[in-house]
Enzyme design. Sequence first.
Site, PDB file in Angstrom:
ATOM      1  N   GLU A 243      -1.232  -5.398  -3.054  1.00 33.94           N
ATOM      2  CA  GLU A 243      -0.649  -6.610  -2.497  1.00 33.94           C
ATOM      3  C   GLU A 243      -1.381  -7.822  -3.094  1.00 33.94           C
ATOM      4  O   GLU A 243      -2.604  -7.776  -3.185  1.00 33.94           O
ATOM      5  CB  GLU A 243      -0.789  -6.645  -0.972  1.00 33.94           C
ATOM      6  CG  GLU A 243       0.017  -7.774  -0.356  1.00 33.94           C
ATOM      7  CD  GLU A 243       0.004  -7.786   1.177  1.00 33.94           C
ATOM      8  OE1 GLU A 243      -0.740  -6.986   1.779  1.00 33.94           O
ATOM      9  OE2 GLU A 243       0.743  -8.604   1.729  1.00 33.94           O
TER      10      GLU A 243
ATOM     11  N   ALA B 155      -8.908  -6.106   4.626  1.00 34.62           N
ATOM     12  CA  ALA B 155      -8.458  -4.723   4.529  1.00 34.62           C
ATOM     13  C   ALA B 155      -7.004  -4.702   4.102  1.00 34.62           C
ATOM     14  O   ALA B 155      -6.345  -5.743   4.065  1.00 34.62           O
ATOM     15  CB  ALA B 155      -8.602  -4.016   5.877  1.00 34.62           C
TER      16      ALA B 155
ATOM     17  N   GLU C 154      -3.193  -2.438   4.301  1.00 36.27           N
ATOM     18  CA  GLU C 154      -2.452  -1.471   5.101  1.00 36.27           C
ATOM     19  C   GLU C 154      -1.656  -0.441   4.307  1.00 36.27           C
ATOM     20  O   GLU C 154      -0.650   0.067   4.804  1.00 36.27           O
ATOM     21  CB  GLU C 154      -1.485  -2.244   6.012  1.00 36.27           C
ATOM     22  CG  GLU C 154      -0.316  -2.963   5.289  1.00 36.27           C
ATOM     23  CD  GLU C 154      -0.541  -4.439   4.966  1.00 36.27           C
ATOM     24  OE1 GLU C 154      -1.716  -4.833   4.864  1.00 36.27           O
ATOM     25  OE2 GLU C 154       0.449  -5.168   4.818  1.00 36.27           O
ATOM     26  N   ASN C 155      -2.062  -0.068   3.086  1.00 34.40           N
ATOM     27  CA  ASN C 155      -1.342   0.928   2.290  1.00 34.40           C
ATOM     28  C   ASN C 155      -0.908   2.111   3.156  1.00 34.40           C
ATOM     29  O   ASN C 155      -1.672   2.624   3.942  1.00 34.40           O
ATOM     30  CB  ASN C 155      -2.237   1.439   1.164  1.00 34.40           C
ATOM     31  CG  ASN C 155      -2.990   0.326   0.478  1.00 34.40           C
ATOM     32  OD1 ASN C 155      -2.389  -0.575  -0.062  1.00 34.40           O
ATOM     33  ND2 ASN C 155      -4.313   0.363   0.557  1.00 34.40           N
TER      34      ASN C 155
ATOM     35  N   HIS D 199      -5.275  -4.171  13.365  1.00 30.56           N
ATOM     36  CA  HIS D 199      -4.340  -4.958  12.558  1.00 30.56           C
ATOM     37  C   HIS D 199      -3.678  -4.075  11.487  1.00 30.56           C
ATOM     38  O   HIS D 199      -2.453  -4.037  11.377  1.00 30.56           O
ATOM     39  CB  HIS D 199      -5.081  -6.134  11.923  1.00 30.56           C
ATOM     40  CG  HIS D 199      -4.240  -6.997  11.047  1.00 30.56           C
ATOM     41  ND1 HIS D 199      -3.660  -8.161  11.494  1.00 30.56           N
ATOM     42  CD2 HIS D 199      -3.863  -6.877   9.749  1.00 30.56           C
ATOM     43  CE1 HIS D 199      -2.971  -8.709  10.510  1.00 30.56           C
ATOM     44  NE2 HIS D 199      -3.077  -7.955   9.440  1.00 30.56           N
ATOM     45  N   GLU D 200      -4.494  -3.377  10.720  1.00 32.28           N
ATOM     46  CA  GLU D 200      -3.935  -2.563   9.628  1.00 32.28           C
ATOM     47  C   GLU D 200      -3.099  -1.421  10.198  1.00 32.28           C
ATOM     48  O   GLU D 200      -2.049  -1.082   9.660  1.00 32.28           O
ATOM     49  CB  GLU D 200      -5.043  -2.026   8.716  1.00 32.28           C
ATOM     50  CG  GLU D 200      -5.995  -3.087   8.143  1.00 32.28           C
ATOM     51  CD  GLU D 200      -5.302  -4.275   7.494  1.00 32.28           C
ATOM     52  OE1 GLU D 200      -4.194  -4.116   6.973  1.00 32.28           O
ATOM     53  OE2 GLU D 200      -5.877  -5.384   7.544  1.00 32.28           O
TER      54      GLU D 200
ATOM     55  N   HIS E 218       0.312  -2.618  11.219  1.00 29.88           N
ATOM     56  CA  HIS E 218       1.198  -2.866  10.075  1.00 29.88           C
ATOM     57  C   HIS E 218       2.111  -1.674   9.779  1.00 29.88           C
ATOM     58  O   HIS E 218       3.144  -1.834   9.135  1.00 29.88           O
ATOM     59  CB  HIS E 218       0.372  -3.158   8.817  1.00 29.88           C
ATOM     60  CG  HIS E 218       0.109  -4.619   8.562  1.00 29.88           C
ATOM     61  ND1 HIS E 218       1.078  -5.592   8.694  1.00 29.88           N
ATOM     62  CD2 HIS E 218      -1.016  -5.266   8.134  1.00 29.88           C
ATOM     63  CE1 HIS E 218       0.548  -6.777   8.363  1.00 29.88           C
ATOM     64  NE2 HIS E 218      -0.718  -6.599   8.032  1.00 29.88           N
TER      65      HIS E 218
ATOM     66  N   GLU F 175       2.752 -10.714   8.705  1.00 31.49           N
ATOM     67  CA  GLU F 175       1.376 -11.113   9.045  1.00 31.49           C
ATOM     68  C   GLU F 175       1.282 -11.864  10.368  1.00 31.49           C
ATOM     69  O   GLU F 175       0.409 -11.588  11.187  1.00 31.49           O
ATOM     70  CB  GLU F 175       0.753 -11.920   7.901  1.00 31.49           C
ATOM     71  CG  GLU F 175       0.555 -11.135   6.607  1.00 31.49           C
ATOM     72  CD  GLU F 175      -0.261  -9.856   6.757  1.00 31.49           C
ATOM     73  OE1 GLU F 175      -0.916  -9.684   7.807  1.00 31.49           O
ATOM     74  OE2 GLU F 175      -0.226  -9.024   5.833  1.00 31.49           O
TER      75      GLU F 175
HETATM   76  N1  TRP Z   1      -2.099  -7.430   3.863  1.00 33.00           N
HETATM   77  C1  TRP Z   1      -3.487  -7.435   4.119  1.00 33.00           C
HETATM   78  C2  TRP Z   1      -3.672  -7.689   5.611  1.00 33.00           C
HETATM   79  O1  TRP Z   1      -3.332  -8.733   6.107  1.00 33.00           O
HETATM   80  C3  TRP Z   1      -4.319  -8.433   3.417  1.00 33.00           C
HETATM   81  C4  TRP Z   1      -4.172  -8.664   1.955  1.00 33.00           C
HETATM   82  C5  TRP Z   1      -3.288  -9.429   1.330  1.00 33.00           C
HETATM   83  C6  TRP Z   1      -5.071  -8.300   0.952  1.00 33.00           C
HETATM   84  N2  TRP Z   1      -3.574  -9.559   0.013  1.00 33.00           N
HETATM   85  C7  TRP Z   1      -4.651  -8.891  -0.241  1.00 33.00           C
HETATM   86  C8  TRP Z   1      -6.193  -7.526   0.961  1.00 33.00           C
HETATM   87  C9  TRP Z   1      -5.380  -8.764  -1.417  1.00 33.00           C
HETATM   88  C10 TRP Z   1      -6.902  -7.392  -0.217  1.00 33.00           C
HETATM   89  C11 TRP Z   1      -6.515  -8.010  -1.383  1.00 33.00           C
HETATM   90  O2  TRP Z   1      -4.067  -6.855   6.320  1.00 33.00           O
HETATM   91 ZN    ZN Z   2      -2.060  -8.132   7.701  1.00 32.77          ZN
END
Ligand code: TRP
Ligand code: ZN
Length: 875
Positions: free
Chosen positions: A126, A267, A269-270, A302-303, A306, A325
């Site tokens: 991401e 972190a 959320e893969n 949070h993760e 997601h 988000e």
């Molecule tokens: N989606 C992640 C979260 O909010 C955060 C995230 C977005 C992220 N871009 C990123 C983490 C780049 C690491 C690197 O939980």
């Molecule tokens: Zn998030």
Amino acid sequence: MTATQSVQAVYRSDYQPPTYWIDNVELEFDLDPRETLVTARIAVRRNADQASHTLELAGQHLQLQSVSVDGTPLSANEYSISNESLTLTELPETCVIETQVLVSPVSNKTLSGLYQTSGNYCTQCEAVGFRRITYFLDRPDVMATYRVTLRADKKTCPVMLSNGNRIAQRDLGDDRHEVVWEDPFPKPSYLFALVAGNLKCHRGTFTTASGREVALEIWVEPQNIDKCEHALVSLQKSMKWDEDVFGLEYDLDIYMIVAVNDFNMGAMENKGLNVFNSKYVLALPETATDEDYMLIEAVIAHEYFHNWTGNRVTCRDWFQLTLKEGLTVFRDQQFTADQTSAAVKRIDDVSGLRAGQFVEDSGPMAHPIRPESYISMDNFYTATVYRKGAEIVRMYHTMLGPEGFRRGLDLYFQRHDNSAVTCDDFRAAMADANDMNFDRFDRWYSQAGTPELFVSEHWDADKSEFSLTLQQAYPSLSGGNPGTTHRKPVPLPVRVGLLDANSGDELNEHSRVLQLETESETFTFSGLNAKPIASVLRGFSAPVRLRMDRSDAELAFLMAHDTDALNRWDAGQTLAAKLLLQSAKDVSDGVELKLSEHFRSAFARVLQDDAVDEAFKALALTLPRESVLGQEMDVIDPDALHTAREFFRSRLGEVFYTEFMAMYHALAADGAYQNDQTSINRRRLKNVVLGYLATQHSDEVIALIRNQFERADNMTDKQAALSLLADLDTPDREQALAAFYDQYHHDPLVIDKWFAVQAGSQRADGIEQVRQLTEHQDFCMENPNRVRSLLGAFTQNQVRFHQADGAGYQLLADYVLQIEAANPQLAARLVAAFNSYRRFDASRQAIIRGELKRIADHPGLCKDVHEIVQRALSF
Ligand code: TRP
Ligand code: ZN
């Protein structure tokens, strides 16, 4: 600007569906530090809605080895390739495209794509990191199922993980082995992950409401295996909470979390394989503070949340980021409120919003929660998208109540599971499930800036009627960014309660949510015996700046009696802010400062209040931050503010010395460390009290701090004592810093604290200390945690960073330029500290503009920093 990057802005209004869909992906990785071979077979299907037979796959920093379509290799004239993409033309309706590329994990310092951290492989995709792994439609509306084959050295990579379920593994001879993973859920490429290396696993299980057992696995470097239990318990609590509150169950049979040391954010959320900054996983009482424990629980939640709000239902395009988000932050806030104290959690979040998001929303980076354009998407993972986005979701919750909100969310999943949708789809589900019209609420998604809410009262004794007139307006914003002009009134749910002016009792029948839909409206309360005291914007029910003329006496009354904890706390903050701002003015006018009798007695009442818990008391006794106070000045004067606030703190420390001493000793008598909520609250209060005592600099007090530092059996008390010593001018300071370093130099997360404590020190030699620390052997510009702990913490230190001679500005700019080529995301976050420069005096503005220009002129500047600096310079 280097030739490899485009500084072209992307616009929300330009959204086009893709020409092809990708239904399935087969990936093979032959892992090697310098030359990892990535083979991708993607099954594509033409999008019948689009006329084109051309497919442009995104790809960056890839060394293409071969391309074939349905097994037939293409020669170089049958495709075109640029630094950003691979384009294929005249494709059939469906086909399988196979590409082979080489990538170099060890030389990838951006921490985006496939990289190495502490010798292990890991990925971050991401928002647009997947295109650094293979050629692909790297956009969230393209959702595919993935099958991933990993091959590597058995010695360096005994563990190889990817999304979903492990379906096969075999020995390949030659000391290599292979593992195959399959993820049955279609997902966008940004949720892909792989991790490979030498890791140990802390295991647990969770049985879902429908009786399925899920394997929980936390993977960490071997030396950290004893620090995972808190993360595991946090995950189990999160899984249970989402079932209880929202009826949402986990969907795979395995959930993995990996902790890595080098990570740009908190972190990720893969699907089925979260990757975490180790800061949000690892904890033992001796190394992590109570705040760290709380943050770990919140980030794990949070993760995990997601998985439904982000993964099962994802974003159509990146402009919709707040869809996942804002909603997921709201969910993790509610979770933490349920685990700890709803009142304290709300106060922490509101004060964070004011300190961070309000500033962003009034400067060059002001943007709607759903932005209209970006150059680098990574720059829009902002406090506005996350925190203000969560406030917008909270307003639905306030307007609909918990049941109505749940109906809306149920309908959202019913309509959109397994798809990529927009903020409008979410708003429609909330409206349709509740028979509401949220058309005008759309403005919250398209307008930037923090509205001001002006409130005036009227008491009509003849009619026994009390009325409140609410009026809203946006302060003007320069810069001309989208969403900052021609703004219309927004729907505002304003929670209100009335208190009897004599007894302070809540007049329950008058508590309600006033819904302001227009620019101004008057709301009347009848059947009152006497003029009440109004408590307005309870729970901070809308993200606005409340403007209400209140006397010191009224504020003191609310501090003592309001039944709404947020407003009770806020009344104290408002009173303190009023007096502190006046004192800051006195400092510049050369008027002698004094502590007002009003404030002293209000403070004394809080001190002696036994009805509130210790965490609330700790918050109520803490003066507003210098950065929050600065927002209320026409021209921020960091030195006058600091002098005024320190004067208040030290006068309070002096006046209540005996009380503070007694409190400290009572709170310190707890015995050995415990991590239940009461003990946590008591430590929080104890350390606030110790902070007031520290202003007295007496031998008695220094001995007390020193004693806490030496005897502490937990990091909360240890770090609190160290921060206080770091501000003092005593030999104990150097001794404590040295002792701390010696004790923890093997633990990077604790050494981060050691850097941060010094960067936060307000001593006059602060900048010189920071400069020296950049030369310390443990300072490392490739590790974001370390950079943030020194330079990030320093930019938060208002009085030192904004030192009038500009030394702090120069220091920051130097390091932004040193970091930007290797890690654009990190550099862009640092440089954003300059964004508030317009709020300072002409001399500071001129120095910062000079530094911004120096950065802007840097040859080959990365596009992330370019975007922030350009916005700042044209504001
Ligand atoms: N989606 C992640 C979260 O909010 C955060 C995230 C977005 C992220 N871009 C990123 C983490 C780049 C690491 C690197 O939980
Ligand atoms: Zn998030």
